[in-house]
Design an enzyme around this catalytic site. Structure first.
Site, mmCIF file in Angstrom:
data_model
loop_
_atom_site.group_PDB
_atom_site.id
_atom_site.type_symbol
_atom_site.label_atom_id
_atom_site.label_comp_id
_atom_site.label_asym_id
_atom_site.label_seq_id
_atom_site.Cartn_x
_atom_site.Cartn_y
_atom_site.Cartn_z
ATOM 1 N N ARG A 259 23.323 99.210 -56.879
ATOM 2 C CA ARG A 259 22.522 98.117 -57.250
ATOM 3 C C ARG A 259 22.025 98.562 -58.863
ATOM 4 O O ARG A 259 21.214 99.294 -58.941
ATOM 5 C CB ARG A 259 21.037 98.059 -56.410
ATOM 6 C CG ARG A 259 20.323 96.825 -56.396
ATOM 7 C CD ARG A 259 18.972 97.174 -55.654
ATOM 8 N NE ARG A 259 18.142 97.922 -56.449
ATOM 9 C CZ ARG A 259 17.098 98.658 -56.022
ATOM 10 N NH1 ARG A 259 16.976 98.833 -54.635
ATOM 11 N NH2 ARG A 259 16.302 99.327 -56.930
ATOM 12 N N HIS A 263 15.424 96.236 -56.998
ATOM 13 C CA HIS A 263 15.521 95.743 -55.944
ATOM 14 C C HIS A 263 15.437 94.215 -55.694
ATOM 15 O O HIS A 263 16.292 93.416 -55.485
ATOM 16 C CB HIS A 263 14.844 96.260 -54.918
ATOM 17 C CG HIS A 263 14.595 95.537 -53.631
ATOM 18 N ND1 HIS A 263 15.649 95.832 -52.611
ATOM 19 C CD2 HIS A 263 13.547 94.813 -52.886
ATOM 20 C CE1 HIS A 263 15.215 95.108 -51.390
ATOM 21 N NE2 HIS A 263 14.296 94.547 -51.450
ATOM 22 N N TYR A 272 11.141 105.301 -59.587
ATOM 23 C CA TYR A 272 11.886 105.901 -58.578
ATOM 24 C C TYR A 272 13.119 106.275 -58.891
ATOM 25 O O TYR A 272 13.857 107.029 -58.148
ATOM 26 C CB TYR A 272 11.506 105.425 -57.301
ATOM 27 C CG TYR A 272 12.185 104.076 -57.019
ATOM 28 C CD1 TYR A 272 13.441 103.782 -56.768
ATOM 29 C CD2 TYR A 272 11.384 102.900 -57.116
ATOM 30 C CE1 TYR A 272 13.855 102.595 -56.754
ATOM 31 C CE2 TYR A 272 11.778 101.514 -56.896
ATOM 32 C CZ TYR A 272 13.184 101.510 -56.749
ATOM 33 O OH TYR A 272 13.648 100.293 -56.604
HETATM 34 C C1 LIG Z 1 12.834 93.549 -40.707
HETATM 35 C C2 LIG Z 1 12.392 93.776 -42.195
HETATM 36 N N1 LIG Z 1 11.711 95.061 -42.520
HETATM 37 C C3 LIG Z 1 11.493 95.355 -43.789
HETATM 38 C C4 LIG Z 1 11.879 94.361 -44.590
HETATM 39 C C5 LIG Z 1 11.539 94.556 -46.341
HETATM 40 N N2 LIG Z 1 12.719 95.034 -47.057
HETATM 41 C C6 LIG Z 1 13.279 94.047 -47.705
HETATM 42 S S1 LIG Z 1 14.596 94.699 -48.149
HETATM 43 C C7 LIG Z 1 14.476 95.979 -47.616
HETATM 44 C C8 LIG Z 1 15.541 97.170 -47.932
HETATM 45 C C9 LIG Z 1 16.767 96.672 -47.597
HETATM 46 O O1 LIG Z 1 17.669 97.724 -48.145
HETATM 47 P P1 LIG Z 1 19.249 97.591 -47.667
HETATM 48 O O2 LIG Z 1 19.540 97.233 -46.270
HETATM 49 O O3 LIG Z 1 19.968 98.897 -48.522
HETATM 50 O O4 LIG Z 1 19.668 96.641 -48.800
HETATM 51 P P2 LIG Z 1 19.483 96.397 -50.390
HETATM 52 O O5 LIG Z 1 18.293 95.524 -50.845
HETATM 53 O O6 LIG Z 1 19.940 97.545 -50.950
HETATM 54 O O7 LIG Z 1 20.933 95.198 -50.710
HETATM 55 C C10 LIG Z 1 13.525 96.239 -46.984
HETATM 56 C C11 LIG Z 1 12.913 97.017 -46.159
HETATM 57 C C12 LIG Z 1 12.371 93.001 -44.398
HETATM 58 N N3 LIG Z 1 12.812 92.141 -45.400
HETATM 59 N N4 LIG Z 1 12.825 92.892 -43.102
#
Ligand SMILES: Cc1ncc(C[n+]2csc(CCOP(=O)(O)OP(=O)(O)O)c2C)c(N)n1
Ligand SMILES: [Mg+2]
Length: 375
Positions: A259, A263, A272
């Site tokens: 990425r 985020h 971080y």
């Molecule tokens: C069920 C749930 N828990 C927490 C969140 C908050 N949240 C949004 S994105 C994220 C991290 C996701 O990481 P990843 O699966 O690696 O996807 P990336 O954003 O890196 O593409 C979190 C914890 C959420 N949207 N849904």
């Protein structure tokens, strides 16, 4: 023999186009033609242009949160291109815009969605995509259901679902994997392992060395690919598609990518992440790599780049103008699209713009008992 090995496994990593844009001709056989790579590179440019403008719209207060796709375009394009438009089904999360556009999702919809307009989630007829999923992991279960339906109806169709590395820590991933493999449904689990789940690095997210190996426990076919390599992503997804069509069921593809941006626009990754780490991945940017390949083959140059960029910017500008000037919805539209026929209670709410609890106690709505309600 009191102790014996009952299971061993290994995970293959596939790279076809290396970081210098050099192709492994043998592995690249029967993958992408020159014309297709040019087309996909143009898509990358358009998608990145949209990404940049969405970021600026958020910073200038005209867009809510937006998750940039920057750096992950080869994952979306290589996999999306391997699936058949109008036939196969995409079940996305939120970082594979380019695949959605390839399959007919208007760019406008994605911007509307992130501008908080639900009409962005009205998928046009004939476009086989579910709405962007924000709850991490839920879409994998939906995709399992979609693929199961294909199997039950004996339709020659495949579903693909996208998710991140962090999503593989959710129960939904494991439930979906288990169900999908037990029922042997035609489904591709496509993990964009971009090394981070917001501020949690992969090593703190999981103790397993790879995401791909998680699928072994469920009996899925598993492979890790260089996610910044269009050819490798395309080849692995094509193989998974053909296997699924032949009744071979589920494949888990772990695409190693990064990425490059925060985020979302609500995040500041400098808090971080080390600059050196980000810089090292900037050098592996799929756009740089694909361009190097095309230039090596004499298929691309500065003039083509400038011309394509100009076209993409104009296209995106037109979409932004359309989104910013989109007529506001009527409040009653919130009742549309969920039911073919509105249940009585909801119909009452739509017609009076009041909930039944407010109806029972008009003072909650600041009304005197018996006061007329305007629709
Ligand atoms: C069920 C749930 N828990 C927490 C969140 C908050 N949240 C949004 S994105 C994220 C991290 C996701 O990481 P990843 O699966 O690696 O996807 P990336 O954003 O890196 O593409 C979190 C914890 C959420 N949207 N849904
Ligand atoms: Mg991630």
């Amino acid at each position: 023999m009191p102790r014996r090995t009952v299971y061993t496994a290994q995970i293959e990593h596939l790279q076809i186009l290396d970081e210098n844009g050099v192709l492994d001709e043998q592995l690249a056989k029967d993958t992408l033609t020159d014309e297709q790579v040019v087309f996909l590179y143009e898509q990358m440019i358009a998608c990145r242009a949209l990404d940049e403008i969405a970021f600026k719209l958020q910073r200038s207060g005209r867009m809510h949160t937006y998750p940039q796709n920057k750096g992950q375009e080869a994952c979306a394009l290589g996999s999306g291109f391997a699936l058949r438009k109008g036939v196969d089904f995409l079940v996305p999360c939120y970082r594979e815009n380019a695949a959605l556009f390839l399959h007919g999702m208007p760019m406008r919809n994605v911007l509307l969605h992130w501008a908080g307009d639900e009409r962005g989630n009205q998928i046009p007829d004939g476009v086989h995509i579910t709405p962007i999923a924000i709850p991490i992991g839920t879409q994998m279960l939906h995709a399992t259901g979609v693929a199961w339906a294909f199997k039950m109806r004996k339709e020659d169709r495949v579903a693909i679902t996208y998710f991140g590395d962090g999503a593989t820590s959710e129960g939904d991933f494991h439930e979906a994997m288990n169900f999908a493999t037990v029922f042997n449904v035609p489904l591709i689990f496509f993990c964009q392992n971009n090394q981070w789940a917001i501020s949690v690095p992969r090593e703190q997210q999981m103790a397993s060395e790879t995401v791909a190996q998680k699928g072994l426990a469920y009996g899925a076919q598993c492979i890790q690919v260089d996610g910044n390599d269009l050819f490798a992503v395309y080849k692995a997804t094509t193989e998974a598609r053909e296997r699924a069509r032949a009744g071979g069921g589920v494949t888990l593809i772990e695409a190693i990518t990064y990425r490059l941006a925060d985020h979302t626009t609500a995040d500041d990754a400098r808090r971080y992440r080390e600059a050196e780490e980000v810089d090292s991945w900037k050098a592996k940017d799929p756009m740089i790599r694909t361009r190097k390949y095309l230039e090596r083959k004499g298929l691309w140059d500065d003039a083509k780049q400038a011309e394509t960029q100009e076209r993409a910017d104009a296209q995106v500008k037109q979409i932004v103008d359309e989104v910013l000037n989109y007529p506001a919805p009527h409040a009653s539209e919130m009742f549309d699209h969920m039911y073919a026929e509105l249940p009585d209670e909801l119909r009452k709410q739509r017609d009076t713009m009041r909930t039944s609890s407010l109806g029972q106690n008009p003072s909650q709505a600041g009304l005197k008992a018996g006061e007329a309600v305007r629709a």
